[in-house]
Design an enzyme around this catalytic site. Structure first.
Site, PDB file in Angstrom:
ATOM      1  N   THR A  91     -70.099 -48.963  10.965  1.00 23.07           N
ATOM      2  CA  THR A  91     -68.622 -48.674   9.699  1.00 23.07           C
ATOM      3  C   THR A  91     -68.612 -47.630   9.146  1.00 23.07           C
ATOM      4  OG1 THR A  91     -69.152 -49.889   8.621  1.00 23.07           O
ATOM      5  CG2 THR A  91     -67.989 -51.802   9.761  1.00 23.07           C
ATOM      6  N   ASP A 141     -80.559 -36.739  13.405  1.00 25.29           N
ATOM      7  CA  ASP A 141     -80.385 -37.877  12.381  1.00 25.29           C
ATOM      8  C   ASP A 141     -81.623 -37.318  12.012  1.00 25.29           C
ATOM      9  OD1 ASP A 141     -81.477 -40.087  11.084  1.00 25.29           O
ATOM     10  OD2 ASP A 141     -80.197 -41.685  11.977  1.00 25.29           O
ATOM     11  N   ASP A 188     -84.830 -40.179  10.433  1.00 17.03           N
ATOM     12  CA  ASP A 188     -85.796 -40.048  12.092  1.00 17.03           C
ATOM     13  C   ASP A 188     -86.366 -39.456  12.276  1.00 17.03           C
ATOM     14  OD1 ASP A 188     -84.749 -42.773  12.127  1.00 17.03           O
ATOM     15  OD2 ASP A 188     -83.032 -42.264  14.076  1.00 17.03           O
TER      16      ASP A 188
HETATM   17  C1  PRP Z   1     -77.734 -39.836   6.733  1.00 21.96           C
HETATM   18  C2  PRP Z   1     -77.934 -38.772   5.870  1.00 21.96           C
HETATM   19  C3  PRP Z   1     -76.843 -39.449   4.226  1.00 21.96           C
HETATM   20  C4  PRP Z   1     -75.862 -40.091   4.992  1.00 21.96           C
HETATM   21  C5  PRP Z   1     -74.378 -38.794   5.749  1.00 21.96           C
HETATM   22  O1  PRP Z   1     -79.110 -41.146   6.267  1.00 21.96           O
HETATM   23  O2  PRP Z   1     -79.091 -39.045   5.641  1.00 21.96           O
HETATM   24  O3  PRP Z   1     -77.387 -40.016   3.424  1.00 21.96           O
HETATM   25  O4  PRP Z   1     -76.340 -40.519   6.692  1.00 21.96           O
HETATM   26  O5  PRP Z   1     -74.152 -39.325   6.617  1.00 21.96           O
HETATM   27  P1  PRP Z   1     -71.752 -40.232   5.398  1.00 21.96           P
HETATM   28  O6  PRP Z   1     -71.834 -38.493   5.209  1.00 21.96           O
HETATM   29  O7  PRP Z   1     -71.716 -40.730   6.750  1.00 21.96           O
HETATM   30  O8  PRP Z   1     -71.921 -40.946   4.929  1.00 21.96           O
HETATM   31  P2  PRP Z   1     -78.597 -42.600   7.057  1.00 21.96           P
HETATM   32  O9  PRP Z   1     -77.361 -43.332   6.397  1.00 21.96           O
HETATM   33  O10 PRP Z   1     -78.813 -42.070   8.134  1.00 21.96           O
HETATM   34  O11 PRP Z   1     -80.133 -43.275   6.222  1.00 21.96           O
HETATM   35  P3  PRP Z   1     -81.760 -42.385   6.081  1.00 21.96           P
HETATM   36  O12 PRP Z   1     -81.908 -41.279   5.467  1.00 21.96           O
HETATM   37  O13 PRP Z   1     -82.628 -43.764   6.082  1.00 21.96           O
HETATM   38  O14 PRP Z   1     -81.836 -42.380   7.448  1.00 21.96           O
HETATM   39  N1  URA Z   2     -76.600 -38.725   9.562  1.00 21.96           N
HETATM   40  C1  URA Z   2     -77.858 -37.668  10.196  1.00 21.96           C
HETATM   41  O1  URA Z   2     -78.494 -38.159   9.998  1.00 21.96           O
HETATM   42  N2  URA Z   2     -76.624 -36.419  10.496  1.00 21.96           N
HETATM   43  C2  URA Z   2     -75.435 -37.077  11.400  1.00 21.96           C
HETATM   44  O2  URA Z   2     -75.341 -36.321  12.034  1.00 21.96           O
HETATM   45  C3  URA Z   2     -75.045 -38.014  10.337  1.00 21.96           C
HETATM   46  C4  URA Z   2     -75.325 -39.135   9.664  1.00 21.96           C
END
Ligand code: PRP
Ligand code: URA
Length: 207
Positions: free
Chosen positions: A106, A198, A201
């Protein structure tokens, strides 16, 4: 809404290291730290100061101190990679934490931690998250911080997508963005293109 793209040769080279798929975790974290220092430096340009007097070994002269204690808010996990840089520049800042993980189907943020002071009125607040993709995570965090009285929040990101910038703009929230770049677009899985992959990651390893 003001969007400041930090356009500096050292920022651009650090961003290139972050983008490179061959960059390993340690080098990625180091480049993120360096770039975050530059971004936070710019993001704090409007911090209010108050006059103080300071006595040098030779004379007393005018100096300044920060007028209010800043609050830095990393969005877990990836935002934690920017926190040491922010605290290096603002050693007396307070930290608050918001844990969000994006649902991979989503693209909505799932909340797993909200550790934010009850009253943020009058405090300069900086939201740290390297990726501003759909903007859903930032909007959730901003609404929470707003509900605690924060205004004029500065979102510090490394890579922003036009869709994320538009989402913040359309929210009508009192917010500004400081970023190293606004990239081309989101792909079908809401990753930023070209982006850097990511961020969480790459900082910590996939879990
Ligand atoms: C990633 C990133 C942001 C988010 C951005 O975090 O660090 O918080 O996605 O995406 P959006 O603008 O579409 O909301 P993620 O939820 O992957 O978690 P992480 O930081 O634990 O990897
Ligand atoms: N979160 C990430 O870490 N990378 C992207 O490109 C989008 C969301």
């Amino acid at each position: 809404m003001q969007v400041q793209v930090v356009d500096h040769p050292l920022a651009a080279t650090a961003l290139t290291v972050l983008r490179d798929e061959r960059t390993a975790r340690a080098a990625f974290r180091a480049a993120l730290h360096d770039l975050s220092t530059m971004l936070v430096y710019e993001a704090t340009r409007e911090l209010p100061t108050m006059p103080v007097s300071v006595t040098t070994p030779l004379a007393t002269t005018a100096g300044v101190a920060l007028a209010a204690e800043p609050v830095v808010v990393p969005v877990l996990r990836a935002g934690l990679g920017m926190l040491p840089a922010a605290l290096t520049l603002m050693p007396d800042a307070r930290s608050a934490f918001i844990g969000l993980s994006r649902d991979e189907t989503t693209f909505e943020p799932r909340v797993y931690l909200e550790s934010v002071p009850a009253d943020l009125a009058g405090r300069p607040v900086f939201l740290l998250d390297p990726m501003l993709a759909t903007g859903g995570s930032a909007l959730h965090a901003l609404r929470l911080l707003n509900s605690r009285g924060a205004t004029g929040i500065v979102v510090v990101s490394v890579v922003a997508a036009p869709e994320g910038v538009a989402a913040l703009e359309g929210s009508g929230l009192d917010v500004s963005v400081v970023t190293a770049v606004v990239d081309e677009k989101l792909n079908d899985t809401a990753y930023i293109v070209p982006g850097l992959g990511d961020a969480g990651d790459r900082i910590y390893g996939a879990v």
